[in-house]
Design an enzyme around this catalytic site. Structure first.
Site, PDB file in Angstrom:
ATOM      1  N   GLU A  27      -2.171  -3.725  -7.537  1.00 44.58           N
ATOM      2  CA  GLU A  27      -1.180  -2.629  -7.476  1.00 44.58           C
ATOM      3  C   GLU A  27      -0.204  -3.999  -6.790  1.00 44.58           C
ATOM      4  O   GLU A  27      -1.007  -5.302  -6.633  1.00 44.58           O
ATOM      5  CB  GLU A  27      -0.634  -2.302  -5.695  1.00 44.58           C
ATOM      6  CG  GLU A  27       0.808  -2.136  -5.612  1.00 44.58           C
ATOM      7  CD  GLU A  27       0.270  -1.033  -4.124  1.00 44.58           C
ATOM      8  OE1 GLU A  27      -0.682  -0.746  -3.528  1.00 44.58           O
ATOM      9  OE2 GLU A  27       1.681  -0.260  -4.171  1.00 44.58           O
ATOM     10  N   ASN A  72       2.320   2.407  -3.380  1.00 40.83           N
ATOM     11  CA  ASN A  72       3.374   2.839  -3.105  1.00 40.83           C
ATOM     12  C   ASN A  72       4.218   2.024  -3.610  1.00 40.83           C
ATOM     13  O   ASN A  72       5.895   2.772  -4.201  1.00 40.83           O
ATOM     14  CB  ASN A  72       3.398   2.172  -1.326  1.00 40.83           C
ATOM     15  CG  ASN A  72       2.576   2.969  -0.289  1.00 40.83           C
ATOM     16  OD1 ASN A  72       1.859   4.260  -1.076  1.00 40.83           O
ATOM     17  ND2 ASN A  72       2.080   2.776   0.709  1.00 40.83           N
ATOM     18  N   ASN A 172       1.907   8.781  -6.785  1.00 36.06           N
ATOM     19  CA  ASN A 172       1.060   7.633  -5.595  1.00 36.06           C
ATOM     20  C   ASN A 172       1.226   8.833  -4.247  1.00 36.06           C
ATOM     21  O   ASN A 172       2.725   8.666  -3.971  1.00 36.06           O
ATOM     22  CB  ASN A 172       1.219   6.686  -5.964  1.00 36.06           C
ATOM     23  CG  ASN A 172      -0.083   5.615  -4.469  1.00 36.06           C
ATOM     24  OD1 ASN A 172      -0.916   5.726  -4.667  1.00 36.06           O
ATOM     25  ND2 ASN A 172       0.814   5.520  -3.247  1.00 36.06           N
ATOM     26  N   GLU A 173       0.526   9.227  -3.444  1.00 38.65           N
ATOM     27  CA  GLU A 173       0.534   9.635  -2.400  1.00 38.65           C
ATOM     28  C   GLU A 173       1.821  10.470  -1.886  1.00 38.65           C
ATOM     29  O   GLU A 173       2.635   9.940  -0.943  1.00 38.65           O
ATOM     30  CB  GLU A 173       0.340   8.786  -1.510  1.00 38.65           C
ATOM     31  CG  GLU A 173      -0.878   7.633  -1.356  1.00 38.65           C
ATOM     32  CD  GLU A 173      -2.048   6.701   0.039  1.00 38.65           C
ATOM     33  OE1 GLU A 173      -0.553   6.006   0.763  1.00 38.65           O
ATOM     34  OE2 GLU A 173      -3.089   6.673   0.135  1.00 38.65           O
ATOM     35  N   TYR A 244      -9.468   5.561   3.120  1.00 36.23           N
ATOM     36  CA  TYR A 244      -9.348   3.999   4.290  1.00 36.23           C
ATOM     37  C   TYR A 244     -10.527   4.178   5.209  1.00 36.23           C
ATOM     38  O   TYR A 244     -10.059   5.056   5.913  1.00 36.23           O
ATOM     39  CB  TYR A 244      -8.747   3.024   3.990  1.00 36.23           C
ATOM     40  CG  TYR A 244      -7.861   3.361   3.103  1.00 36.23           C
ATOM     41  CD1 TYR A 244      -8.055   1.888   2.019  1.00 36.23           C
ATOM     42  CD2 TYR A 244      -6.277   3.516   2.667  1.00 36.23           C
ATOM     43  CE1 TYR A 244      -7.868   1.525   0.850  1.00 36.23           C
ATOM     44  CE2 TYR A 244      -5.921   2.908   1.199  1.00 36.23           C
ATOM     45  CZ  TYR A 244      -6.195   2.357   0.263  1.00 36.23           C
ATOM     46  OH  TYR A 244      -5.842   2.059  -0.569  1.00 36.23           O
ATOM     47  N   GLU A 292      -8.348   5.232  -4.191  1.00 37.11           N
ATOM     48  CA  GLU A 292      -8.308   4.294  -3.619  1.00 37.11           C
ATOM     49  C   GLU A 292      -9.594   4.343  -2.520  1.00 37.11           C
ATOM     50  O   GLU A 292      -9.322   5.754  -1.295  1.00 37.11           O
ATOM     51  CB  GLU A 292      -6.493   3.901  -3.067  1.00 37.11           C
ATOM     52  CG  GLU A 292      -5.587   3.798  -3.529  1.00 37.11           C
ATOM     53  CD  GLU A 292      -4.304   3.936  -3.119  1.00 37.11           C
ATOM     54  OE1 GLU A 292      -4.278   3.648  -1.743  1.00 37.11           O
ATOM     55  OE2 GLU A 292      -3.655   3.788  -3.758  1.00 37.11           O
ATOM     56  N   GLN A 349      -8.524  -3.233  -2.862  1.00 34.40           N
ATOM     57  CA  GLN A 349      -7.578  -3.717  -4.112  1.00 34.40           C
ATOM     58  C   GLN A 349      -7.950  -4.679  -4.077  1.00 34.40           C
ATOM     59  O   GLN A 349      -9.659  -4.617  -4.150  1.00 34.40           O
ATOM     60  CB  GLN A 349      -6.119  -4.002  -4.208  1.00 34.40           C
ATOM     61  CG  GLN A 349      -5.121  -2.847  -3.171  1.00 34.40           C
ATOM     62  CD  GLN A 349      -3.735  -3.551  -3.335  1.00 34.40           C
ATOM     63  OE1 GLN A 349      -3.220  -4.643  -4.012  1.00 34.40           O
ATOM     64  NE2 GLN A 349      -2.754  -2.508  -3.080  1.00 34.40           N
TER      65      GLN A 349
HETATM   66  O1  AHR Z   1      -3.218   0.194  -0.638  1.00 36.77           O
HETATM   67  C1  AHR Z   1      -2.910   0.273   0.112  1.00 36.77           C
HETATM   68  C2  AHR Z   1      -1.688   0.961   0.128  1.00 36.77           C
HETATM   69  O2  AHR Z   1      -2.387   2.010   0.323  1.00 36.77           O
HETATM   70  C3  AHR Z   1      -1.182   1.904  -1.460  1.00 36.77           C
HETATM   71  O3  AHR Z   1       0.024   1.042  -1.854  1.00 36.77           O
HETATM   72  C4  AHR Z   1      -0.760   3.138  -1.156  1.00 36.77           C
HETATM   73  O4  AHR Z   1      -0.804   3.847  -2.140  1.00 36.77           O
HETATM   74  C5  AHR Z   1      -2.244   3.453   0.314  1.00 36.77           C
HETATM   75  O5  AHR Z   1      -1.428   4.110   0.886  1.00 36.77           O
END
Ligand code: AHR
Length: 505
Positions: A27, A72, A172-173, A244, A292, A349
């Protein structure tokens, strides 16, 4: 000592290992691209400015597919800013990370980097501030052979052959209130449907990923997918899930249980997607793209609002511990266990930002602890995932009943090799694991490694890169059709078994 058992039998198969499950994510955020992947003045940089030392580590990591350019970031991105002569590209405000985006790296540079790294690109389109028109134009730029304005522009910009990008994320999201251009599920579902429909007109071979939930804690988890997929089910191939694991405030035992939550989340999303499919009387079943996932010390991140408009700033350069590597291993096991539905996944990432690879600007690049479980699994998990039916003691966590042993295995019919992946979640006791080998008489141990540390909080730095790495595990034996291996507390383990006839390790 705790004991556990499992069975290795080729009759019990989940699905083939899809290499795309070993994807990663680049990203435009912090130092992932600039001074991570790309740094013109770095001694190892190629003619395009990509760091050779990082490229080598990416190859060693074994990443197969890389998602780009966000995250994001993509929700405010104008992709046209990143093409053409670099010195004429505009500097823009990146609203996601409150940074200045110089646009030195754009789609053509990224595609060239993918070719050097031998990875498949996975592109995300901006459905935050932009829409269908800009998405189909980007697809035309990337995939149409020539003879139209956008495809000829690509050719003029130095890429005569189409980039031929197969996998596209529809935004994305979009469920997250933090997302630029955040939408309700109904708004997004409709936009995803019409954009997907138009994109398939440009190139019917594309595989499309709809935004699913950005995490299990978001209040709209699962209801988001139900509404979105009711609108766009027929237009997409996969639904995304982000996961995450934040260790903040958790005991070590709780942190090690992160895979249990991912396991449940995947099950919930599959159930939700299949429910929509059933209501629509569709014979198609969607894949899940965990595009992710990682350990992220998110609570250390001060939040987007506090950021200033700097060009290259360090964001979320988390120092991963031995315990984090074990959690990453456990998350990989979880993804493989769902190989029948998880068709792709991206470790988020790739460089510097919550990443297995770290760099110094102008200096060294090194492997974090989490590099190792990923690299080993990408290299050795081949063939089909086996259903291994583990039996192990459990302990209680906020995610519920958590087995001390987390394990899966793959079987490569061609070579006959078996790869057993196992985590011991106990924080203080070794675990003796016995695996039934009855269907593989004569298999022998080719390699057995363990990643663990007397200090689960130990990290790797540029100076101590080899502090936490997989080491040979001598406590492994094969006898009476069983392999027995002792897994130290808080450990990630890989045992490779090969037919007796195979030479070497
Ligand atoms: O990977 C970091 C961020 O985490 C990304 O930009 C977003 O998609 C997620 O919230």
């Amino acid at each position: 000592m705790n004991t556990a058992t499992l069975v290795l039998d080729p009759a019990f198969r989940v699905a083939p290992v899809d290499p795309r499950v070993f994807g990663s994510f680049v990203e435009h955020m912090g130092r992932c691209v600039y001074t991570g992947l790309h740094e013109h003045d770095h001694p190892s940089a190629d003619e395009r400015g990509f760091r050779g030392d990082v490229l080598e580590l990416v190859r060693e990591l074994g990443a197969t597919m890389v998602r780009y350019p966000g995250g994001n970031f993509v929700s405010g991105y104008r992709w046209e800013d990143g093409i053409g002569p670099v010195d004429q590209r505009p500097r823009r405000l990146d609203l996601a990370w409150r940074a200045i985006e110089p646009n030195t790296v754009g789609v053509d540079e990224f595609m060239a980097w993918c070719r050097s790294a031998d990875v498949e690109p996975m592109m995300a389109v901006n459905l935050g501030t932009r829409g269908t028109k800009e998405a189909v134009e980007l697809l035309e730029y990337c995939n149409h052979p020539g003879g139209t304005a956008w495809s000829d522009l690509r050719r003029a910009n130095g890429s005569p052959d189409p980039h031929d990008v197969r996998v596209w994320c529809l935004g994305n999201e979009m469920d997250g209130p933090w997302q630029i251009g955040h939408k309700t599920a109904a708004e997004y579902g409709r936009l995803a449907a019409v954009t997907g429909h138009a994109m398939r007109r440009v190139d019917p071979r594309v595989e499309l990923v709809a935004c699913g939930s950005s995490g299990t804690s978001i209040p709209t988890f699962a209801s988001w997918e139900a509404t979105v997929l009711a609108e766009c089910y027929d237009q997409v191939d996969h639904v995304a899930l982000h996961h995450y694991a934040d260790p903040a405030g958790l005991s070590l035992g709780e942190h090690l249980a992160a895979g249990v939550e991912l396991d449940r989340a995947i099950g919930d999303i599959v159930a939700t997607a299949d429910h929509v499919g059933a209501r629509l009387k569709s014979r198609r079943r969607l894949g899940v793209a965990v595009d992710e996932w990682n350990v992220w010390y998110y609570s250390k991140f001060a939040g987007e609002e506090s950021l200033d408009w700097a060009e290259t700033k360090s964001l979320s350069e988390d120092d991963y511990t031995a315990a984090d590597a074990v959690v990453v291993g456990s998350l990989l096991i979880t993804l493989l266990r769902h190989a029948d539905r998880v068709r792709m996944a991206c470790l988020a990432q790739l460089v510097n930002v919550i990443a297995p690879i770290r760099t110094e600007p102008g200096g060294r690049a090194w492997r974090q602890t989490t590099f190792h479980p990923f690299a080993q699994t990408a290299a050795l998990a081949r063939g089909e995932v086996l259903r291994v039916e583990p039996r192990s003691p459990h302990y209680d966590t906020r995610f519920g009943d958590t087995p001390l042993l987390d394990a899966t295995a793959t079987y490569d019919e061609e070579s006959g090799a078996l790869t057993l992946l196992a985590v011991n979640r106990s924080t203080d006791e070794p675990l003796e694991l016995t695996a039934e080998l009855r269907a593989f008489p004569g298999h022998r141990v080719a390699t057995a490694t363990t990643l663990a540390s007397p200090d689960p909080g130990a990290t790797n730095t540029a100076d101590t890169e080899d502090r936490v790495v997989p080491r040979d595990n001598p406590q492994v034996t094969v006898a009476d059709g069983r392999v027995t291996v002792v897994l130290p507390p808080v450990s990630w383990n890989v045992v490779r078994l090969v037919p007796a006839s195979e030479q070497g390790g």
